[in-house]
Design a protein around this motif. Sequence first.
Motif, PDB file in Angstrom:
ATOM      1  N   GLY A 245       0.861  -1.113   0.075  1.00  0.00           N
ATOM      2  CA  GLY A 245       0.009   0.028   0.003  1.00  0.00           C
ATOM      3  C   GLY A 245       0.785   1.294   0.000  1.00  0.00           C
ATOM      4  N   THR A 246       0.396   2.118   0.536  1.00  0.00           N
ATOM      5  CA  THR A 246       1.158   3.325   0.663  1.00  0.00           C
ATOM      6  C   THR A 246       1.300   4.053   2.180  1.00  0.00           C
ATOM      7  OG1 THR A 246      -1.214   4.690   0.604  1.00  0.00           O
ATOM      8  CG2 THR A 246       0.214   4.322  -1.535  1.00  0.00           C
TER       9      THR A 246
ATOM     10  N   VAL B 141       8.049   5.595  10.027  1.00  0.00           N
ATOM     11  CA  VAL B 141       7.946   4.099   9.133  1.00  0.00           C
ATOM     12  C   VAL B 141       7.175   4.571   7.901  1.00  0.00           C
ATOM     13  CG1 VAL B 141       7.577   1.573   8.785  1.00  0.00           C
ATOM     14  CG2 VAL B 141       8.294   2.609  11.060  1.00  0.00           C
ATOM     15  N   THR B 142       7.779   4.520   6.622  1.00  0.00           N
ATOM     16  CA  THR B 142       7.209   4.914   5.689  1.00  0.00           C
ATOM     17  C   THR B 142       7.029   3.547   4.512  1.00  0.00           C
ATOM     18  OG1 THR B 142       8.969   5.752   4.387  1.00  0.00           O
ATOM     19  CG2 THR B 142       7.739   7.297   5.451  1.00  0.00           C
ATOM     20  N   VAL B 143       5.713   3.583   3.854  1.00  0.00           N
ATOM     21  CA  VAL B 143       5.717   2.520   2.796  1.00  0.00           C
ATOM     22  C   VAL B 143       5.553   3.172   1.329  1.00  0.00           C
ATOM     23  CG1 VAL B 143       4.031   0.635   2.160  1.00  0.00           C
ATOM     24  CG2 VAL B 143       4.418   1.082   4.665  1.00  0.00           C
ATOM     25  N   SER B 144       6.270   2.282   0.397  1.00  0.00           N
ATOM     26  CA  SER B 144       6.292   2.659  -1.030  1.00  0.00           C
ATOM     27  C   SER B 144       7.070   1.636  -1.570  1.00  0.00           C
ATOM     28  CB  SER B 144       6.786   3.895  -1.056  1.00  0.00           C
ATOM     29  OG  SER B 144       8.264   3.975  -0.790  1.00  0.00           O
TER      30      SER B 144
ATOM     31  N   GLU C 168      10.746  -5.942   2.974  1.00  0.00           N
ATOM     32  CA  GLU C 168      10.058  -6.347   1.855  1.00  0.00           C
ATOM     33  C   GLU C 168       8.722  -7.210   2.348  1.00  0.00           C
ATOM     34  OE1 GLU C 168      11.733  -9.029  -1.246  1.00  0.00           O
ATOM     35  OE2 GLU C 168      11.670  -7.148  -2.132  1.00  0.00           O
ATOM     36  N   PHE C 169       9.023  -7.923   3.131  1.00  0.00           N
ATOM     37  CA  PHE C 169       7.550  -8.543   3.710  1.00  0.00           C
ATOM     38  C   PHE C 169       7.657  -9.250   5.127  1.00  0.00           C
ATOM     39  CE2 PHE C 169       9.742 -12.171   1.734  1.00  0.00           C
ATOM     40  CZ  PHE C 169       9.635 -13.127   2.586  1.00  0.00           C
TER      41      PHE C 169
END
Length: 260
Positions: free
Chosen positions: A43-44, A57-60, A193-194
Amino acid sequence: KTLEPIPAGSRDAHYFIYYGNPSAGSPPADPANVWALWDGFDGTGVNTALWTQNGSVTVSGGQAHFAAGGNLLGRTTYTDALFEVRLRLGAQNQPFSAWWGWEETPSDAPNIIVFEEDTAGLLGLMRMNSGAYDWIDLAAPNRTDWHTYAMRWWNGNAVWQIDGSPVATRSAGVPTVGLFANLNATQMPLDVEFVRARLDAAVEPTVTLASPQAGYAAEGRMLSIAYDTGQLSEWKYLTWNGITPSGAGMQLLVRTAATE
């Protein structure tokens, strides 16, 4: 999703296949319906239904990016479970710089089973009920490269794995309380990554595979029916008792399969 291309005629042993009843139709398309815990960071932003976030913590790009001080602590406790994470560190051999695995609270908890990066390299760390710390030196590759780290913990045992290979084990002093998945970039950035987790049977089943044979059988073969454990199982013991006359011999063969 695969982590990298798999060329024709080659093989890659770093994947799990979801397998179920062949008459049940197609498997779930969503890994969250396969794993007890799954986050592919597609997601974002951080999935707040799965994690309590502290720090940045950011997601991209299908990854979670932890700034120094960033932490994700799972919202669900597990026991007897396998935790896996694919990550890379921003640096290595730094004092108490990052850790990941199972923990009761985000930091220095009473019960811990984690990987921890330190000046000595990568360590296994375990603690039970606020007792003494159990530090384990791990033979580890370069942690600034991508690797898959697994912490399997079940029924009084703990195994640390890197890229599918065990690097340390413990069978004493292993926590028994419910623990959270924890990712803590306390003093250095890291990328993930996961994260995923699956459950083991808390106590492996005991199954009687046969009834006594009256008298002596002639030369030949006896075949039992198929027995279903009803769950994922790794057998610890298979035992057999028998009395044979002088000069007689017997052989016990066991076969396992995913279906009857």
